[in-house]
Motif scaffolding. Structure first.
Motif, PDB file in Angstrom:
ATOM      1  N   PRO A 108     -56.208 -34.745 -78.497  1.00 36.36           N
ATOM      2  CA  PRO A 108     -55.358 -33.537 -77.657  1.00 36.36           C
ATOM      3  C   PRO A 108     -55.896 -33.212 -75.949  1.00 36.36           C
ATOM      4  O   PRO A 108     -55.016 -32.488 -75.172  1.00 36.36           O
ATOM      5  CB  PRO A 108     -55.246 -32.662 -78.197  1.00 36.36           C
ATOM      6  N   ALA A 109     -57.044 -33.572 -75.521  1.00 36.82           N
ATOM      7  CA  ALA A 109     -57.615 -33.345 -74.360  1.00 36.82           C
ATOM      8  C   ALA A 109     -57.150 -34.290 -73.067  1.00 36.82           C
ATOM      9  O   ALA A 109     -56.957 -33.805 -71.663  1.00 36.82           O
ATOM     10  CB  ALA A 109     -59.136 -33.384 -74.281  1.00 36.82           C
TER      11      ALA A 109
ATOM     12  N   TYR B 149     -56.389 -31.050 -64.419  1.00 40.07           N
ATOM     13  CA  TYR B 149     -56.879 -30.445 -64.546  1.00 40.07           C
ATOM     14  C   TYR B 149     -56.797 -29.468 -63.351  1.00 40.07           C
ATOM     15  O   TYR B 149     -55.580 -30.381 -63.044  1.00 40.07           O
ATOM     16  CB  TYR B 149     -58.313 -31.481 -63.740  1.00 40.07           C
ATOM     17  N   PRO B 150     -56.834 -28.130 -63.393  1.00 43.63           N
ATOM     18  CA  PRO B 150     -56.191 -27.556 -62.680  1.00 43.63           C
ATOM     19  C   PRO B 150     -56.514 -27.776 -60.594  1.00 43.63           C
ATOM     20  O   PRO B 150     -57.755 -28.437 -60.776  1.00 43.63           O
ATOM     21  CB  PRO B 150     -57.179 -26.222 -62.937  1.00 43.63           C
ATOM     22  N   ARG B 151     -55.675 -27.600 -60.445  1.00 44.31           N
ATOM     23  CA  ARG B 151     -55.633 -27.880 -58.687  1.00 44.31           C
ATOM     24  C   ARG B 151     -55.952 -26.997 -58.149  1.00 44.31           C
ATOM     25  O   ARG B 151     -55.360 -25.561 -58.182  1.00 44.31           O
ATOM     26  CB  ARG B 151     -53.809 -28.608 -58.438  1.00 44.31           C
ATOM     27  N   LYS B 152     -56.917 -26.715 -56.927  1.00 45.97           N
ATOM     28  CA  LYS B 152     -57.293 -25.904 -56.330  1.00 45.97           C
ATOM     29  C   LYS B 152     -56.273 -25.008 -55.470  1.00 45.97           C
ATOM     30  O   LYS B 152     -55.540 -26.313 -54.755  1.00 45.97           O
ATOM     31  CB  LYS B 152     -58.916 -25.878 -55.432  1.00 45.97           C
ATOM     32  N   ASP B 153     -55.793 -24.256 -55.188  1.00 43.71           N
ATOM     33  CA  ASP B 153     -54.946 -23.522 -54.214  1.00 43.71           C
ATOM     34  C   ASP B 153     -55.338 -23.444 -53.115  1.00 43.71           C
ATOM     35  O   ASP B 153     -56.656 -22.856 -52.382  1.00 43.71           O
ATOM     36  CB  ASP B 153     -54.764 -22.009 -55.103  1.00 43.71           C
ATOM     37  N   THR B 154     -54.876 -24.529 -52.096  1.00 45.12           N
ATOM     38  CA  THR B 154     -55.575 -24.577 -50.417  1.00 45.12           C
ATOM     39  C   THR B 154     -54.384 -23.968 -49.634  1.00 45.12           C
ATOM     40  O   THR B 154     -54.658 -24.337 -48.667  1.00 45.12           O
ATOM     41  CB  THR B 154     -55.874 -26.525 -50.502  1.00 45.12           C
ATOM     42  N   ARG B 155     -53.907 -23.185 -50.141  1.00 39.66           N
ATOM     43  CA  ARG B 155     -52.562 -22.430 -49.598  1.00 39.66           C
ATOM     44  C   ARG B 155     -53.202 -21.616 -49.082  1.00 39.66           C
ATOM     45  O   ARG B 155     -53.857 -21.135 -49.662  1.00 39.66           O
ATOM     46  CB  ARG B 155     -51.276 -21.914 -50.420  1.00 39.66           C
TER      47      ARG B 155
ATOM     48  N   ASP C  78     -52.448 -26.856 -76.508  1.00 44.55           N
ATOM     49  CA  ASP C  78     -52.378 -25.574 -76.316  1.00 44.55           C
ATOM     50  C   ASP C  78     -53.687 -24.551 -77.163  1.00 44.55           C
ATOM     51  O   ASP C  78     -54.086 -23.592 -76.014  1.00 44.55           O
ATOM     52  CB  ASP C  78     -51.484 -24.538 -77.667  1.00 44.55           C
ATOM     53  N   ASP C  79     -54.254 -24.891 -77.882  1.00 39.90           N
ATOM     54  CA  ASP C  79     -56.278 -24.418 -78.401  1.00 39.90           C
ATOM     55  C   ASP C  79     -56.364 -25.077 -77.269  1.00 39.90           C
ATOM     56  O   ASP C  79     -57.497 -24.015 -77.039  1.00 39.90           O
ATOM     57  CB  ASP C  79     -56.631 -25.115 -79.996  1.00 39.90           C
ATOM     58  N   LEU C  80     -56.941 -26.696 -76.629  1.00 38.54           N
ATOM     59  CA  LEU C  80     -57.885 -26.879 -75.649  1.00 38.54           C
ATOM     60  C   LEU C  80     -57.023 -25.441 -74.642  1.00 38.54           C
ATOM     61  O   LEU C  80     -58.120 -24.919 -73.374  1.00 38.54           O
ATOM     62  CB  LEU C  80     -57.941 -27.884 -75.745  1.00 38.54           C
ATOM     63  N   ARG C  81     -55.944 -25.075 -74.042  1.00 36.05           N
ATOM     64  CA  ARG C  81     -55.966 -24.898 -73.279  1.00 36.05           C
ATOM     65  C   ARG C  81     -56.191 -23.799 -72.775  1.00 36.05           C
ATOM     66  O   ARG C  81     -56.464 -22.785 -72.014  1.00 36.05           O
ATOM     67  CB  ARG C  81     -54.099 -24.721 -72.995  1.00 36.05           C
ATOM     68  N   ARG C  82     -56.314 -22.653 -73.941  1.00 36.79           N
ATOM     69  CA  ARG C  82     -56.225 -21.280 -74.139  1.00 36.79           C
ATOM     70  C   ARG C  82     -57.928 -21.132 -74.314  1.00 36.79           C
ATOM     71  O   ARG C  82     -58.293 -20.614 -73.099  1.00 36.79           O
ATOM     72  CB  ARG C  82     -56.385 -20.792 -75.785  1.00 36.79           C
ATOM     73  N   TYR C  83     -58.601 -21.961 -74.241  1.00 35.10           N
ATOM     74  CA  TYR C  83     -60.482 -21.875 -74.223  1.00 35.10           C
ATOM     75  C   TYR C  83     -59.980 -22.314 -72.516  1.00 35.10           C
ATOM     76  O   TYR C  83     -61.307 -21.399 -72.017  1.00 35.10           O
ATOM     77  CB  TYR C  83     -60.455 -23.297 -75.275  1.00 35.10           C
ATOM     78  N   ALA C  84     -60.349 -23.542 -71.913  1.00 36.65           N
ATOM     79  CA  ALA C  84     -60.474 -23.589 -70.068  1.00 36.65           C
ATOM     80  C   ALA C  84     -60.101 -22.833 -69.341  1.00 36.65           C
ATOM     81  O   ALA C  84     -60.130 -22.413 -68.695  1.00 36.65           O
ATOM     82  CB  ALA C  84     -60.127 -25.249 -70.348  1.00 36.65           C
ATOM     83  N   PHE C  85     -58.167 -22.386 -70.001  1.00 37.81           N
ATOM     84  CA  PHE C  85     -57.603 -21.766 -68.418  1.00 37.81           C
ATOM     85  C   PHE C  85     -57.441 -20.854 -68.274  1.00 37.81           C
ATOM     86  O   PHE C  85     -56.424 -20.174 -68.650  1.00 37.81           O
ATOM     87  CB  PHE C  85     -56.148 -22.663 -68.237  1.00 37.81           C
TER      88      PHE C  85
ATOM     89  N   THR D 140     -62.248 -26.341 -64.246  1.00 33.99           N
ATOM     90  CA  THR D 140     -62.123 -28.123 -64.318  1.00 33.99           C
ATOM     91  C   THR D 140     -63.645 -27.474 -65.788  1.00 33.99           C
ATOM     92  O   THR D 140     -63.282 -28.976 -66.246  1.00 33.99           O
ATOM     93  CB  THR D 140     -62.775 -28.294 -63.455  1.00 33.99           C
ATOM     94  N   THR D 141     -64.741 -27.605 -66.137  1.00 37.18           N
ATOM     95  CA  THR D 141     -65.757 -27.963 -66.171  1.00 37.18           C
ATOM     96  C   THR D 141     -65.618 -27.430 -68.123  1.00 37.18           C
ATOM     97  O   THR D 141     -65.888 -28.437 -68.741  1.00 37.18           O
ATOM     98  CB  THR D 141     -66.819 -27.156 -65.587  1.00 37.18           C
ATOM     99  N   TYR D 142     -64.921 -26.425 -68.007  1.00 41.72           N
ATOM    100  CA  TYR D 142     -64.961 -26.105 -69.753  1.00 41.72           C
ATOM    101  C   TYR D 142     -63.629 -27.960 -70.117  1.00 41.72           C
ATOM    102  O   TYR D 142     -63.410 -28.053 -70.693  1.00 41.72           O
ATOM    103  CB  TYR D 142     -63.814 -25.388 -70.136  1.00 41.72           C
ATOM    104  N   LEU D 143     -62.662 -27.624 -69.224  1.00 44.14           N
ATOM    105  CA  LEU D 143     -62.010 -28.704 -69.866  1.00 44.14           C
ATOM    106  C   LEU D 143     -62.662 -30.196 -69.697  1.00 44.14           C
ATOM    107  O   LEU D 143     -62.384 -31.222 -69.876  1.00 44.14           O
ATOM    108  CB  LEU D 143     -60.621 -29.087 -68.350  1.00 44.14           C
TER     109      LEU D 143
END
Length: 283
Positions: free
Chosen positions: A164-165, A170-176, A124-131, A141-144
């Protein structure tokens, strides 16, 4: 000698030695992992240490005891201290890369706290940092990616017993298409804002810089779904009022395209054509 054995999906490391009597003695220790890559790495590490005499699996050593020793070494290891060790380990990389690493460590410390023991940092700490929502997908993506590299190194060096990482995708780019198309409400809000700005200029006595071309240009681009190059290179000779068609010549493929003129756009074109003096050609 060390080898791997798999049972019920989990890997174990097997140590073998030949006794003076000629009998083969073996010790089997569960590694607690189903990942062959992780098991292979531990097998190589433990096998090399056994070969060098740093540990003896036949004299009380166990992977569990090894992990406990690593855990004790990690007590009191703060993000600030471990971060400094990480930067020292990266002294061989380019200066620009080292600067990027230092920036990431600074931001991570600001987010989590420089005095935070690294063993207590969780997903959760890393998610709050990167996302953070204000970040683009590329930035997230770079932060993660940095977090994954940092915590993998921490685990390998014995500063933490967990990574924990590693479990964060990795986040997925929205291609919709829906994420790329401006809604009618959004487009209307732009026109309203433009009209309010025009009125404010007129009220203050400004008669220049009203950009009267903006509304017909914007509506043509929106309702006819034109690329920027197609839009700015439109000519009045390409507008067929009788047939209610636009002939788009400056296309990306180089092939001419015919676009129907919607009713909402026809009146805009007609009014702008009159305001321009009903020209036969020209922008």
């Amino acid at each position: 000698m060390a080898s791997l054995r798999k049972r019920n999906g989990f890997y174990s490391v097997v140590f073998s030695r030949r006794l003076p009597s000629g009998k083969l003695e073996q010790k089997v220790f569960s590694l607690g992992t189903k990942k062959k890559s992780e098991a292979d790495k531990l097998k190589v590490e433990y096998g090399e240490r056994y070969r060098l005499g740093d540990m003896d699996p036949f004299a009380g050593w166990t992977p569990k005891a090894e992990l406990e020793a690593k855990r004790k070494r990690s007590v009191g290891r703060t993000l600030e201290g471990v971060g400094a060790a990480f930067m020292e380990s990266r002294s061989h990389v380019r200066e620009r890369t080292r600067t990027d690493y230092a920036d990431h460590l600074r931001r991570l410390s600001d987010q989590i706290g420089a005095s935070m023991p690294v063993g207590q940092i969780n997903e959760d700490d890393l998610r709050r940092y990167a996302f953070k929502t204000r970040y683009s997908v590329a930035t997230q993506t770079t932060y993660l990616r940095f977090c994954k590299m940092l915590f993998k190194w921490m685990k390998e060096e014995g500063y933490t017993t967990a990574d924990p990482a590693s479990r964060i995708a990795y986040p997925r780019k929205d291609t919709r298409l829906s994420g790329k198309v401006m809604t009618a409400e959004e487009f209307h809000a732009i026109l309203v804002a433009f009209k309010q700005e025009q009125r404010a200029k007129i009220k203050s006595g400004h008669v220049r810089g009203l950009h009267r071309w903006f509304k017909p240009l914007a509506k043509t681009g929106y309702y006819a779904v034109l690329r920027r190059k197609e839009l700015i290179q439109l000519d009045w000779k390409d507008v067929d009022f009788a047939g209610r068609m636009l002939y788009v010549t400056a296309t990306k493929s180089g092939d001419e395209r015919t676009v129907p003129i919607r009713s909402a756009l026809l009146s805009v074109h007609a009014a702008w054509h009159r305001a321009q003096g009903r020209p036969h050609s020209g922008p």
